[in-house]
Structure formats: C-alpha cells, structure tokens
Design a protein around this motif. Sequence first.
Motif, PDB file in Angstrom:
ATOM      1  N   ASP A 155      96.684 -28.461 126.256  1.00  0.00           N
ATOM      2  CA  ASP A 155      97.530 -29.223 127.172  1.00  0.00           C
ATOM      3  C   ASP A 155      96.690 -29.984 128.190  1.00  0.00           C
ATOM      4  N   CYS A 156      97.200 -31.136 128.629  1.00  0.00           N
ATOM      5  CA  CYS A 156      96.585 -31.894 129.712  1.00  0.00           C
ATOM      6  C   CYS A 156      96.844 -31.130 131.004  1.00  0.00           C
ATOM      7  N   ALA A 157      95.819 -30.912 131.787  1.00  0.00           N
ATOM      8  CA  ALA A 157      95.938 -30.118 133.009  1.00  0.00           C
ATOM      9  C   ALA A 157      96.116 -30.971 134.261  1.00  0.00           C
ATOM     10  N   VAL A 158      96.271 -32.289 134.098  1.00  0.00           N
ATOM     11  CA  VAL A 158      96.374 -33.182 135.249  1.00  0.00           C
ATOM     12  C   VAL A 158      97.808 -33.224 135.763  1.00  0.00           C
ATOM     13  N   ALA A 159      97.954 -33.082 137.070  1.00  0.00           N
ATOM     14  CA  ALA A 159      99.270 -33.150 137.715  1.00  0.00           C
ATOM     15  C   ALA A 159      99.321 -34.364 138.625  1.00  0.00           C
ATOM     16  N   ALA A 160     100.516 -34.818 138.904  1.00  0.00           N
ATOM     17  CA  ALA A 160     100.710 -35.958 139.800  1.00  0.00           C
ATOM     18  C   ALA A 160     100.095 -35.634 141.166  1.00  0.00           C
ATOM     19  N   PRO A 161      99.457 -36.620 141.788  1.00  0.00           N
ATOM     20  CA  PRO A 161      98.754 -36.373 143.056  1.00  0.00           C
ATOM     21  C   PRO A 161      99.688 -36.370 144.267  1.00  0.00           C
ATOM     22  N   VAL A 162     100.769 -35.617 144.183  1.00  0.00           N
ATOM     23  CA  VAL A 162     101.712 -35.443 145.291  1.00  0.00           C
ATOM     24  C   VAL A 162     102.015 -33.953 145.398  1.00  0.00           C
ATOM     25  N   PRO A 163     102.468 -33.500 146.544  1.00  0.00           N
ATOM     26  CA  PRO A 163     102.816 -32.075 146.645  1.00  0.00           C
ATOM     27  C   PRO A 163     103.838 -31.682 145.584  1.00  0.00           C
ATOM     28  N   ASP A 164     103.601 -30.572 144.923  1.00  0.00           N
ATOM     29  CA  ASP A 164     104.475 -30.096 143.846  1.00  0.00           C
ATOM     30  C   ASP A 164     104.666 -31.144 142.753  1.00  0.00           C
TER      31      ASP A 164
END
Length: 90
Positions: free
Chosen positions: A54-63
């Motif tokens: 899986d891609c481990a990148v999350a949106a650069p915003v809280p939660d």
Amino acid sequence: MSAAPYVDRAVQCQLSAHDKGEHFGLLTDACAYGTALWLRWHGTDEAGLVVLPDCAVAAPVPDGDGCCLFADHAKRHTWEDTLEEVSCTR
C-alpha cells in the motif's frame, strides 16, 4: 477505457487519467496487512495479477486521508483527485 475491452468490463484503472503506460485496477485489499491484489495491464497486452504494498502517503492536512493506491505509483495520490475521478471502492 483501455484498448482491452475484457479488462474494462471487470475493473477500471485506479490511477489518475493517463493514456500511456501501465494500468492498475484494485481487485481486493484482503491480502496480508499493508498489501493489496491488483490487476495490471498495458494497452492490449494480457492482464496479470500482482500483489503490491500500500501507498503510505497521506494528505498533508490534519487527519488527512491516506492514498488508496500502491507504493511508488505514478501520477497523483487519490486524495489529490476529486472523488468522482478516483475512489477506493470502485
């Protein structure tokens, strides 16, 4: 739509809109933790199965939402596209 009509009936490419290169459609995420089973095809070539992390990148915003694609995918993360274009449940 790909040039392989049998693929379009089964699964659609989950990557951002593109005309060239490989296409990937999610089949199931019920694999070992942190992986998913994907259908991979290129143009009219035969499709094949591949298990990808899986891609481990999350949106650069809280939660921020996590990306629903695989690690090292090309193009944009799913949270960068509108929900109509890319969805984890397609």
